[in-house]
Design a protein around this motif. Structure first.
Motif, PDB file in Angstrom:
ATOM      1  N   TYR A  30       0.821  -1.211   0.000  1.00 37.50           N
ATOM      2  CA  TYR A  30       0.000   0.000   0.000  1.00 37.50           C
ATOM      3  C   TYR A  30       0.859   1.267   0.000  1.00 37.50           C
ATOM      4  CZ  TYR A  30      -3.557   3.380   1.386  1.00 37.50           C
ATOM      5  OH  TYR A  30      -4.389   4.466   1.424  1.00 37.50           O
ATOM      6  N   PHE A  31       1.887   1.280   0.815  1.00 35.29           N
ATOM      7  CA  PHE A  31       2.704   2.489   0.944  1.00 35.29           C
ATOM      8  C   PHE A  31       3.833   2.565  -0.080  1.00 35.29           C
ATOM      9  CE2 PHE A  31       0.848   2.124   5.237  1.00 35.29           C
ATOM     10  CZ  PHE A  31       0.282   3.393   5.331  1.00 35.29           C
ATOM     11  N   LEU A  32       4.168   1.438  -0.697  1.00 39.89           N
ATOM     12  CA  LEU A  32       5.253   1.411  -1.683  1.00 39.89           C
ATOM     13  C   LEU A  32       4.696   0.822  -2.971  1.00 39.89           C
ATOM     14  CD1 LEU A  32       7.890  -0.042   0.795  1.00 39.89           C
ATOM     15  CD2 LEU A  32       7.764   2.335   0.043  1.00 39.89           C
ATOM     16  N   ARG A  33       4.297   1.699  -3.889  1.00 43.39           N
ATOM     17  CA  ARG A  33       3.554   1.261  -5.075  1.00 43.39           C
ATOM     18  C   ARG A  33       4.461   0.904  -6.257  1.00 43.39           C
ATOM     19  NH1 ARG A  33      -2.038   2.628  -4.517  1.00 43.39           N
ATOM     20  NH2 ARG A  33      -2.394   2.878  -2.283  1.00 43.39           N
ATOM     21  N   ASN A  34       5.772   1.141  -6.157  1.00 49.39           N
ATOM     22  CA  ASN A  34       6.707   0.745  -7.213  1.00 49.39           C
ATOM     23  C   ASN A  34       7.392  -0.558  -6.823  1.00 49.39           C
ATOM     24  OD1 ASN A  34       6.376   2.982  -9.029  1.00 49.39           O
ATOM     25  ND2 ASN A  34       7.502   4.235  -7.560  1.00 49.39           N
TER      26      ASN A  34
END
Length: 499
Positions: A225-229
């Motif tokens: 969720y917080f790291l989309r890459n």
């Protein structure tokens, strides 16, 4: 109540009470258990330290859900994402409304290249299998501690470098190394833990050992969720392994292995430390351990794993339990990935499916005590099979498919914990390691096939739940030929196993 008792945790108080009740049975315990106790402060600390390693095991095994999530795409000259392949299209564009760059958008793993995404996960699961075998051999030869530390270091190195991959080939190759290391941490940590725990608590600890994996699965959507890459996500789930380098100072070698290797003095030092930590006397440890060394040196030669297939009854039971391990590997990882492709919010879908695994694992402790191995495994397989088959007939909706998928995954969490116990009790002592190793190998084969089946939903929505429904029902039927091993004496010889 003394000050010492006030300082003890609730778990340790229960342990002490049980040890007082079972003072008589201690006479039959092995010398090491007599010396340091079946479980105590020292073992609980080692278990806590080792169990933390299961978090990155879960992160890396389930990470494909967020490394290659469903993404809308279309040819670059179109305005709407229609998820169609065009023969004359030279460049595709992707829907980045939910995720930034994924391995799909980075290397165009769509259309005629879509199978490469599944191959990546299959090769990863192959790496887990190779890691189990390689580090299993290394832990027998060089001890549990050093191969474990080597696996942790390789996991950190391969995990971090994977995040900087420049093409699919580099990414998949590094993920294979990462999987070998992850498989290594799994086998060495489990063996080390089981060798420190007394027989009475081994079943319970063996099942509780699965809970940190479930918690790791549960926390994975937070990273996603917080790291989309994909590269920052991969880096984030790899860097925590730095903490495990401190285990060089925290983790002892297995005293049992040291004794089999003839390093009795080293084993005595560790056992005396453990006995002091557990509040037990250290005066008679040396004489007790000398007795154990004599017993270890007189252990009979192990039989070949081919012996599992020489007699009709043992052959049938081996095939039945191995197929049930295949069911667990195939359905657990397959249904988990399938849920990630169910429409709706991928983060909440994965979180919900992971959250029900913990109560499933805990329930399996009581189910195995009350119902026995056979009924528990048959029932949990039926729960998974029927829930997945229902997906093919209920009206299409995100809520119903997610709910049924989660119920299926819950059933698998019980099955997975049960087959670990079942295999360890079913095979005779002379081929037990070979039998459990063969079973685990078959489970990895199931997990290698699972990604291809899970993603068939894009071409035929009913195929994945049909496959995930039929296979566990076949496993449940095969359980009929298995004996219930709860409370039974473990077979030592091939003759006892056949009888």
């Amino acid at each position: 109540m003394s000050n010492r008792e006030e300082e003890l945790s609730v778990v340790e108080k229960l342990v002490l009470e049980n040890e007082k009740k079972d003072a008589e049975s201690q006479k039959d315990a092995d010398p090491m258990t007599k010396a340091i106790g079946a479980i105590g402060k020292w073992q609980l600390w080692i278990c806590f330290v080792v169990f933390l390693v299961k978090f990155p095991v879960a992160w890396h095994q389930m990470s494909i859900i967020f490394l290659a999530p469903p993404m809308g795409y279309t040819c670059s000259n179109n305005d709407t994402f229609d998820n169609k392949c065009y023969t004359d299209c030279t460049k595709y564009k992707y829907d980045h409304s939910v995720f930034g760059d994924t391995i799909i958008s980075q290397w165009d793993l769509i259309c005629d290249r879509a199978w490469l995404k599944n191959l990546t996960q299959t090769i990863f699961m192959l790496g887990i299998l190779v890691g189990n075998m390689v580090f299993g051999h290394l832990s027998d030869r060089f001890g549990r501690r050093n191969p474990f530390l080597a696996a942790v270091f390789l996991q950190l190195l391969a995990g971090v470098t994977t995040a900087y991959s420049v093409n699919w080939y580099m990414f998949t190759s590094l993920r294979f190394l990462l999987a070998v290391a992850t498989g290594g941490t799994m086998v060495t940590s489990f063996v080390l833990t089981m060798e420190l725990i007394g027989t009475k608590y081994r079943d319970m600890i063996g099942i509780i050992y699965q809970i940190p994996f479930n918690l790791g699965h549960l926390t994975l959507p937070l990273f996603g969720y917080f790291l989309r890459n994909w590269n920052t996500f991969q880096l984030a789930i790899s860097l925590p392994s730095i903490l495990f380098l401190s285990y060089y100072f925290l983790l002892p070698e297995s005293p049992r292995w040291l004794m089999t290797a003839g390093r009795v003095d080293d084993a005595l030092k560790i056992l005396k430390t453990a006995a002091k930590r557990n509040g037990r006397p250290t005066e008679n440890i040396e004489s007790s351990i000398q007795k154990m060394v004599v017993e270890v040196s007189s252990v009979q030669e192990r039989a070949s794993f081919l012996a599992l297939f020489r007699t009709p009854r043992l052959r049938a039971r081996t095939i039945a339990i191995c197929f049930n391990w295949f069911v667990c590997g195939f359905c657990f990882f397959g249904v988990s990935q399938y849920i990630g492709h169910v429409s709706g919010n991928i983060f909440s879908n994965v979180a919900i499916s992971a959250a029900i695994l913990v109560p499933g694992t805990i329930i399996s402790i009581y189910a195995n005590k009350v119902l026995g191995r056979k009924i528990t495994l048959m029932s949990s397989n039926c729960v998974t099979g029927l829930s997945c088959l229902l997906i093919t007939v209920v009206p299409t909706s995100t809520a119903s498919h997610l709910t049924l998928g989660c119920v299926g995954l819950w059933g698998m969490s019980i099955s997975f914990a049960t087959v670990y116990l079942y295999a360890g009790e079913l095979f005779p002592t002379v081929v037990r390691n070979s039998g459990v190793g063969l079973s685990s190998t078959v489970a990895r084969v199931g997990s290698m096939v699972a990604p291809f089946v899970a993603t068939l939903a894009h071409t035929s929505a009913w195929l994945p739940p049909l496959a995930f429904g039929i296979v566990p029902l076949i496993g449940a039927c095969l359980c009929i030929i298995l004996p219930d091993t709860r409370g039974k004496k473990l077979p030592d010889t091939l003759e006892e196993g056949e009888a």
